[in-house]
Design an enzyme around this catalytic site. Structure first.
Site, PDB file in Angstrom:
ATOM      1  N   LYS A 136       8.054  -2.123  -2.910  1.00  0.00           N
ATOM      2  CA  LYS A 136       6.444  -2.248  -2.154  1.00  0.00           C
ATOM      3  C   LYS A 136       6.658  -4.039  -2.472  1.00  0.00           C
ATOM      4  CE  LYS A 136       1.802  -1.856  -2.486  1.00  0.00           C
ATOM      5  NZ  LYS A 136       1.317  -1.745  -0.832  1.00  0.00           N
TER       6      LYS A 136
ATOM      7  N   ASP B 156      -4.795  -7.070 -11.143  1.00  0.00           N
ATOM      8  CA  ASP B 156      -3.878  -6.182 -11.128  1.00  0.00           C
ATOM      9  C   ASP B 156      -2.806  -6.752 -12.685  1.00  0.00           C
ATOM     10  OD1 ASP B 156      -3.984  -5.502  -7.889  1.00  0.00           O
ATOM     11  OD2 ASP B 156      -2.599  -7.054  -7.070  1.00  0.00           O
TER      12      ASP B 156
ATOM     13  N   GLU C 230      -3.291   0.934  -5.084  1.00  0.00           N
ATOM     14  CA  GLU C 230      -1.757   2.030  -4.725  1.00  0.00           C
ATOM     15  C   GLU C 230      -2.271   3.525  -4.770  1.00  0.00           C
ATOM     16  OE1 GLU C 230      -0.373  -2.161  -3.640  1.00  0.00           O
ATOM     17  OE2 GLU C 230      -1.686  -0.804  -5.223  1.00  0.00           O
TER      18      GLU C 230
ATOM     19  N   ASP D 226       5.570  -4.354   2.227  1.00  0.00           N
ATOM     20  CA  ASP D 226       4.819  -4.957   2.001  1.00  0.00           C
ATOM     21  C   ASP D 226       5.052  -5.982   3.203  1.00  0.00           C
ATOM     22  OD1 ASP D 226       3.651  -2.693   1.163  1.00  0.00           O
ATOM     23  OD2 ASP D 226       2.024  -4.469   0.044  1.00  0.00           O
TER      24      ASP D 226
ATOM     25  N   HIS E  52       3.697   0.582  -7.105  1.00  0.00           N
ATOM     26  CA  HIS E  52       4.831  -0.233  -7.854  1.00  0.00           C
ATOM     27  C   HIS E  52       3.917  -0.684  -9.213  1.00  0.00           C
ATOM     28  CE1 HIS E  52       2.515  -4.079  -6.448  1.00  0.00           C
ATOM     29  NE2 HIS E  52       1.798  -3.093  -5.682  1.00  0.00           N
ATOM     30  N   ARG E  53       3.011  -1.048  -9.865  1.00  0.00           N
ATOM     31  CA  ARG E  53       2.302  -1.535 -10.705  1.00  0.00           C
ATOM     32  C   ARG E  53       2.882  -0.469 -12.382  1.00  0.00           C
ATOM     33  NH1 ARG E  53       1.874  -6.528  -9.013  1.00  0.00           N
ATOM     34  NH2 ARG E  53       0.947  -6.845  -7.738  1.00  0.00           N
TER      35      ARG E  53
ATOM     36  N   ASN F   7       1.739   1.787   3.219  1.00  0.00           N
ATOM     37  CA  ASN F   7       0.550   1.310   2.494  1.00  0.00           C
ATOM     38  C   ASN F   7       0.115  -0.213   1.977  1.00  0.00           C
ATOM     39  OD1 ASN F   7      -1.276   2.571   0.886  1.00  0.00           O
ATOM     40  ND2 ASN F   7      -0.395   2.693  -1.502  1.00  0.00           N
TER      41      ASN F   7
END
Length: 426
Positions: A412, A314, A342, A49, A386-387, A94
């Site tokens: 990311k 998040d 995402e 990012d 990613h999370r 993204n």
């Protein structure tokens, strides 16, 4: 597809220094580019990012020097809005933290721009921001689907006056407008419509704007006034805090299978709302200790919680997998904006939790999780998110392995996450 199988982990303990915050890194890079003077950013995040933002700034004529390890960046500020003579296409992957703020910033100066990204970016809404920018005279058109990227922007400046922004889907729309407002043609007033989600992310934005010399008057998050005649001025040095969302995985791991884990790079005075994750973990039964630039978590008997996580969506994802180790049924509420991240995180989380044996109720803006008596070894799909990959690493803290598909999607925000996780594992 590449996959990674994590074997059961007996104990988690040690110390981890966090990579820089994604939210802070991209905000600071943009303001450093618009500011007068040179800014030296340290502890910058090295990830996809941030790379997308840096590539865009290069095309926009910003000069910077990046250290060999890509965590220190000296940015020569333009001291004004972006002005370009040739049409430019900017590919932003993204990265919402690049797409939304740049969409607003490119309206300020002169130029002809197309902003585009990966297929998922074209499914992430931007209509509320475009509506607000158009109220200030911006010339923006949708090139494919209404309310979604890609966008074509004709830079003509932003007018002074009052605009309304819908705050109910994403705080990034307000962040983007706030960061551009000081370079508008006069005083700007922003009125919020609907419930403003993820308020702590607005605090990050206001704090960084202040470090670059701009004052915003905040009327209880319902109205923001940006007085005329301001400009961004480099603070000279800018330290990027560690990423508080990234801290959540290590703190949760300690709560489940500590030992103790000390996370450095954030602390009790952090500007990131996601440090409130530690409070939620404490409510579940973990032992938490705060310092100025660290947080320590130790194991506790974990019990289920029923909480509103609108302010820290998040980090709330980590609570979803921590719930697998808690006694009782955990409810994570008021997280509709998981659906526009995402991936559709509510659907993805429900699907993957069921794979490991949990009983899950998925609502429009909530998820309710009851753990099984024994977790099942499953291959977890990560949805290029990613999370999802990092959250489900916690399953290995049981007596069951877990397989993570496409583990490299953590690039990311945290490219070496699994290495750091392994270093703490016994």
């Amino acid at each position: 597809m590449e996959s990674l199988t994590l074997q059961p982990i007996e104990l988690i303990s040690g110390e981890v220094n966090l990579p820089g915050s994604k939210s802070v890194s991209n905000r600071a890079l943009l303001l450093a580019a618009l500011a007068s003077g040179t800014t030296r950013l340290t502890n910058l995040l090295d990830s996809d990012d941030i790379r997308h933002m840096l590539n865009a700034l290069t095309k926009l004529g910003v000069n910077y020097r990046l250290s060999a390890d890509k965590t220190t960046c000296e940015v020569e500020g333009l001291g004004q809005a972006f002005h370009t003579t040739q049409p430019l296409e900017l590919f932003l992957g993204n990265a919402g933290t690049a797409m939304r703020p740049l969409a607003a910033a490119l309206c300020l100066g002169q130029g002809d721009y197309v902003l585009t990204g990966e297929p998922r970016m074209k499914e992430r809404p931007i209509g509320h921001l475009v509506d607000a920018l158009r109220q200030a005279g911006a010339q923006i058109e949708y090139l494919e689907q209404e309310n979604f990227p890609p966008l074509r922007i004709q830079g003509t400046g932003l007018q002074a006056g009052t605009v309304t922004i819908d705050g109910s889907i994403s705080s990034q729309f307000l962040t983007a407008f706030l960061m551009s407002a000081p370079l508008a043609q006069g005083k700007v007033t922003i009125k919020i419509v609907g419930e403003l989600v993820s308020k702590p992310y607005i605090d990050i934005t206001l704090h960084i704007m202040e470090q670059f010399g701009v004052q915003v008057i905040n009327h209880d998050y319902q109205e923001f006034v940006i007085p005329a005649g301001q400009s961004y001025v480099s603070p000279g040095q800018f330290l990027v805090e560690g990423d508080a969302s990234s801290a959540s995985y290590f703190l949760a791991a300690a709560a489940i299978k500590g030992g103790e884990v000390k996370v450095t790079g954030i602390g009790k005075n952090s500007i990131q709302g996601d440090i409130q994750f530690a409070d939620a973990l404490e409510k579940m039964g973990a032992q938490i200790e705060w310092g100025d630039d660290y947080v320590i978590a130790r194991r506790g008997e974990l019990n289920a919680v029923d909480l509103d996580f609108n302010h820290i969506p998040d980090a709330a994802m980590t609570i979803a997998t921590t719930a697998l180790f808690a006694k009782g049924t955990t409810a994570i509420r008021n997280v509709y904006n998981w659906r526009v991240k995402e991936t559709d995180r509510l659907a993805a989380m429900a699907t993957e939790l069921r794979k490991v044996g949990a009983t899950v109720e998925e609502g429009e803006d909530f998820i309710v999780i009851t753990p099984p008596t024994k977790l099942i070894h499953a291959a977890i799909d990560t949805y290029d998110d990613h999370r999802m990959a990092m959250c489900f690493s916690l399953v290995a803290l049981s007596d069951t392995p877990v397989t993570i598909n496409d583990p490299k999607c953590t690039s990311k925000t945290f490219p070496d996450y699994f290495d750091k996780f392994a270093q703490l594992s016994r």
